[in-house]
Design an enzyme around this catalytic site. Structure first.
Site, PDB file in Angstrom:
ATOM      1  N   ASP A 189       0.816  10.836   0.048  1.00  0.00           N
ATOM      2  CA  ASP A 189       0.571  11.466   1.355  1.00  0.00           C
ATOM      3  C   ASP A 189       0.500  12.545   0.971  1.00  0.00           C
ATOM      4  O   ASP A 189       1.324  13.130   0.882  1.00  0.00           O
ATOM      5  CB  ASP A 189       1.045  10.625   2.807  1.00  0.00           C
TER       6      ASP A 189
ATOM      7  N   HIS B 167      -6.356   1.190   3.032  1.00  0.00           N
ATOM      8  CA  HIS B 167      -5.151   1.973   1.824  1.00  0.00           C
ATOM      9  C   HIS B 167      -3.482   1.511   2.658  1.00  0.00           C
ATOM     10  O   HIS B 167      -3.324   1.146   3.288  1.00  0.00           O
ATOM     11  CB  HIS B 167      -5.189   3.860   2.367  1.00  0.00           C
TER      12      HIS B 167
HETATM   13  P1  AMP Z   1      -4.288   6.191   8.415  1.00  0.00           P
HETATM   14  O1  AMP Z   1      -3.644   7.225   9.200  1.00  0.00           O
HETATM   15  O2  AMP Z   1      -3.018   4.704   7.514  1.00  0.00           O
HETATM   16  O3  AMP Z   1      -5.477   5.469   8.340  1.00  0.00           O
HETATM   17  O4  AMP Z   1      -3.796   6.644   7.470  1.00  0.00           O
HETATM   18  C1  AMP Z   1      -4.299   7.904   6.494  1.00  0.00           C
HETATM   19  C2  AMP Z   1      -3.411   8.801   5.452  1.00  0.00           C
HETATM   20  O5  AMP Z   1      -3.927   9.713   4.843  1.00  0.00           O
HETATM   21  C3  AMP Z   1      -2.476   9.637   6.730  1.00  0.00           C
HETATM   22  O6  AMP Z   1      -1.382   9.156   6.224  1.00  0.00           O
HETATM   23  C4  AMP Z   1      -3.225  10.897   6.192  1.00  0.00           C
HETATM   24  O7  AMP Z   1      -1.715  12.081   6.211  1.00  0.00           O
HETATM   25  C5  AMP Z   1      -3.709  10.658   4.757  1.00  0.00           C
HETATM   26  N1  AMP Z   1      -4.529  11.936   3.958  1.00  0.00           N
HETATM   27  C6  AMP Z   1      -5.240  12.182   4.426  1.00  0.00           C
HETATM   28  N2  AMP Z   1      -6.075  13.407   3.933  1.00  0.00           N
HETATM   29  C7  AMP Z   1      -5.489  13.327   2.749  1.00  0.00           C
HETATM   30  C8  AMP Z   1      -4.898  13.991   1.387  1.00  0.00           C
HETATM   31  N3  AMP Z   1      -6.461  14.518   1.051  1.00  0.00           N
HETATM   32  N4  AMP Z   1      -4.197  13.692   0.756  1.00  0.00           N
HETATM   33  C9  AMP Z   1      -3.799  13.062   0.408  1.00  0.00           C
HETATM   34  N5  AMP Z   1      -3.513  11.608   2.121  1.00  0.00           N
HETATM   35  C10 AMP Z   1      -4.535  12.016   2.635  1.00  0.00           C
END
Ligand code: AMP
Ligand code: ZN
Length: 114
Positions: free
Chosen positions: A31, A101
């Site tokens: 993440d 996810h």
């Molecule tokens: P959610 O809030 O449950 O939808 O989780 C989405 C997750 O994706 C969050 O924890 C973000 O920090 C993560 N995220 C967003 N963009 C990226 C990225 N480019 N690379 C890795 N993680 C990401």
């Protein structure tokens, strides 16, 4: 694949990102904004918008997601201390990316859910 989806872009290789795991059904990344010393995401390659869109037909991909999370827990060394697997759903659940996810959180004693 959804054309404007971040995780579809990663899964298809359109966006290059370091992957801890990559197979025909799922991949795993770190993440970008970790909320625990270890914060991984296990992501299906299929564009499933969220938990509300899961059907029984998704059994194989869901099984793979859990199996990959367990394998990563062992290979990354946090299996014995424990960890949390979480799926956020919708606004109140804190979902920000609308491609299913699983969060894998480890490395400290986590508080109660919510
Ligand atoms: P959610 O809030 O449950 O939808 O989780 C989405 C997750 O994706 C969050 O924890 C973000 O920090 C993560 N995220 C967003 N963009 C990226 C990225 N480019 N690379 C890795 N993680 C990401
Ligand atoms: Zn997607």
């Amino acid at each position: 694949m959804s054309s404007d989806c971040l995780f579809c872009a990663m899964g298809s290789g359109v966006m290059d990102v370091p992957k801890l795991h990559d197979d025909d059904l799922v991949f795993a990344i770190r993440d970008i904004n970790p909320r625990a010393p270890t914060h991984l995401l296990v992501i299906p390659k299929e564009h499933i918008p969220g938990a509300l869109d899961i059907t029984e037909a998704h059994g194989p991909v869901l099984g793979r997601m859990y199996a990959v999370a367990a394998a990563l827990a062992r290979s990354e060394g946090f299996a014995d201390n424990g960890f949390r697997l979480a799926v956020n759903c919708g606004d109140d659940g804190g979902q920000t990316v609308y491609h299913l996810h699983m969060h894998v959180l480890a490395g400290r004693r986590l508080g109660p859910e919510g």
